[in-house]
Write a protein that holds these residues in place. Structure first.
Motif, PDB file in Angstrom:
ATOM      1  N   SER A 210      51.297   7.862  71.114  1.00 20.75           N
ATOM      2  CA  SER A 210      51.073   6.452  71.466  1.00 20.75           C
ATOM      3  C   SER A 210      51.569   5.500  70.373  1.00 20.75           C
ATOM      4  O   SER A 210      52.046   4.398  70.667  1.00 20.75           O
ATOM      5  CB  SER A 210      49.583   6.200  71.755  1.00 20.75           C
ATOM      6  N   ASP A 211      51.475   5.903  69.104  1.00 19.31           N
ATOM      7  CA  ASP A 211      51.994   5.060  68.018  1.00 19.31           C
ATOM      8  C   ASP A 211      53.512   4.900  68.125  1.00 19.31           C
ATOM      9  O   ASP A 211      54.059   3.818  67.876  1.00 19.31           O
ATOM     10  CB  ASP A 211      51.642   5.660  66.655  1.00 19.31           C
TER      11      ASP A 211
ATOM     12  N   THR B 214      54.181   2.482  70.935  1.00 16.80           N
ATOM     13  CA  THR B 214      53.845   1.118  70.504  1.00 16.80           C
ATOM     14  C   THR B 214      54.965   0.509  69.680  1.00 16.80           C
ATOM     15  O   THR B 214      55.345  -0.654  69.882  1.00 16.80           O
ATOM     16  CB  THR B 214      52.545   1.132  69.678  1.00 16.80           C
ATOM     17  N   GLN B 215      55.516   1.280  68.753  1.00 19.91           N
ATOM     18  CA  GLN B 215      56.568   0.747  67.900  1.00 19.91           C
ATOM     19  C   GLN B 215      57.897   0.621  68.645  1.00 19.91           C
ATOM     20  O   GLN B 215      58.657  -0.324  68.422  1.00 19.91           O
ATOM     21  CB  GLN B 215      56.727   1.627  66.659  1.00 19.91           C
TER      22      GLN B 215
ATOM     23  N   SER C 236      57.663  -2.499  70.772  1.00 20.16           N
ATOM     24  CA  SER C 236      57.158  -3.678  70.080  1.00 20.16           C
ATOM     25  C   SER C 236      58.052  -4.877  70.388  1.00 20.16           C
ATOM     26  O   SER C 236      59.279  -4.758  70.510  1.00 20.16           O
ATOM     27  CB  SER C 236      57.133  -3.427  68.567  1.00 20.16           C
TER      28      SER C 236
ATOM     29  N   SER D 132      56.153  -5.097  78.405  1.00 20.45           N
ATOM     30  CA  SER D 132      54.706  -4.951  78.181  1.00 20.45           C
ATOM     31  C   SER D 132      54.154  -3.781  78.979  1.00 20.45           C
ATOM     32  O   SER D 132      53.310  -3.014  78.492  1.00 20.45           O
ATOM     33  CB  SER D 132      53.994  -6.244  78.580  1.00 20.45           C
TER      34      SER D 132
ATOM     35  N   ARG E  22      55.107  -0.374  77.464  1.00 22.99           N
ATOM     36  CA  ARG E  22      54.300  -0.116  76.268  1.00 22.99           C
ATOM     37  C   ARG E  22      52.900   0.345  76.678  1.00 22.99           C
ATOM     38  O   ARG E  22      52.387   1.345  76.158  1.00 22.99           O
ATOM     39  CB  ARG E  22      54.218  -1.378  75.401  1.00 22.99           C
ATOM     40  N   ALA E  23      52.302  -0.352  77.647  1.00 21.61           N
ATOM     41  CA  ALA E  23      50.950   0.013  78.085  1.00 21.61           C
ATOM     42  C   ALA E  23      50.929   1.356  78.804  1.00 21.61           C
ATOM     43  O   ALA E  23      50.031   2.181  78.592  1.00 21.61           O
ATOM     44  CB  ALA E  23      50.402  -1.087  79.002  1.00 21.61           C
TER      45      ALA E  23
ATOM     46  N   GLN F 220      51.435   4.145  76.165  1.00 25.57           N
ATOM     47  CA  GLN F 220      50.209   4.320  75.386  1.00 25.57           C
ATOM     48  C   GLN F 220      49.151   5.043  76.212  1.00 25.57           C
ATOM     49  O   GLN F 220      48.496   5.983  75.749  1.00 25.57           O
ATOM     50  CB  GLN F 220      49.689   2.957  74.932  1.00 25.57           C
TER      51      GLN F 220
END
Length: 259
Positions: free
Chosen positions: A157-158, A161-162, A165, A192, A195-196, A199
């Motif tokens: 997930s990190d 996220t990056q 971003s 968005s 990303r969601a 994650q």
């Protein structure tokens, strides 16, 4: 499943078993002996594992039994032959059976999922280790995303996220960008949303498959693979955007190439 190949293999096995039985005894009913039947017996034994795989693909558990049994007078082939005939009859009329009995609801084929997902999950899926198959697919997605971005310092997930971003890319930290104009509403929504979604996929699908040892049912596992597959397809549509190389670095590189 290659239906034509399965039919050919089953037919050959049945024919071989019939041939063995026909040669096992003389016209007077005397057993001819193991030595005379050895070539046929060896071929039956060699074919048995393949036939078992085909039987289990037709109906789980159908090939569990021992197809050939040693008896007082050679090999007993009746169980294997009967099972093969059952499978052969089904396969020859499979299209007809499915057309008349299946639900009209759409069906999903696992082997048409994204390769990052299915190639990693396939072997475990075929042995009915569904939770482990989902875990392997999640790991594969993370590995391919790391390879795509050159990032080995973050994962799961990190990493998502990056990658998605909204910040500009930095040296060693490229971004993934959905096609379109950054000012468009669809572009912003997809950035968005991806990303969601990414994650959520890692925090729920991967984490549950890794830490929850309870086995998954086939359908529920397929739903999770489908979610990962959709994420993979959308990631592939994105562009990888890297930070510009500083001017002094470009000059140094040019000089090095000219040296």
């Amino acid at each position: 499943m290659n239906i034509d190949w399965c039919i050919t293999e089953l037919s050959a096995y049945i024919e071989l078993a019939d041939k063995y039985e026909s040669k096992a005894f003389t016209a007077r009913g005397d057993y001819v002996g193991d030595r005379a039947l050895k070539p046929l017996a060896d071929e039956l034994r060699e074919r048995e594992p393949i036939i078992q795989r085909i039987l289990n693909a037709v109906q789980p558990g159908l090939g569990k039994q021992q197809l050939i049994r040693r008896g007082a007078y050679g090999l007993y082939t009746s169980k294997g032959r009967d099972a093969a005939k059952y499978a052969l009859g089904y396969l020859k009329r499979r299209a007809e059976v499915e057309a008349n009995l299946r639900s009209p609801a759409p069906r999903m084929s696992a082997d048409r999922l994204h390769p990052w997902v299915w190639q990693a999950a396939r072997t475990l899926w075929e042995t009915k280790h569904y939770r482990e198959a989902v875990q392997a697919a999640s790991t594969s997605l993370n590995a391919h995303l790391q390879e795509l971005t050159g990032r080995r310092d973050v994962f799961d997930s990190d990493l998502i996220t990056q990658c998605f971003s909204a910040s500009d890319p930095e040296p060693g930290k490229p971004r993934l960008r959905w096609p379109g104009e950054p000012t468009d509403a669809e572009y912003k929504a997809m950035q968005s949303g991806l990303r969601a979604l990414g994650q959520g996929a890692f925090m729920t699908i991967r984490n549950r498959a890794t830490h929850d040892l309870e086995e998954l049912g086939e359908h529920e596992a397929l739903e999770r693979l489908a979610t990962l597959s959709l994420l993979c397809r959308w990631i592939e549509r994105c562009s990888l955007v890297s930070a510009p190389v500083p001017e002094d670095h470009r000059t140094s590189a040019a000089q090095a190439l000219g040296a």
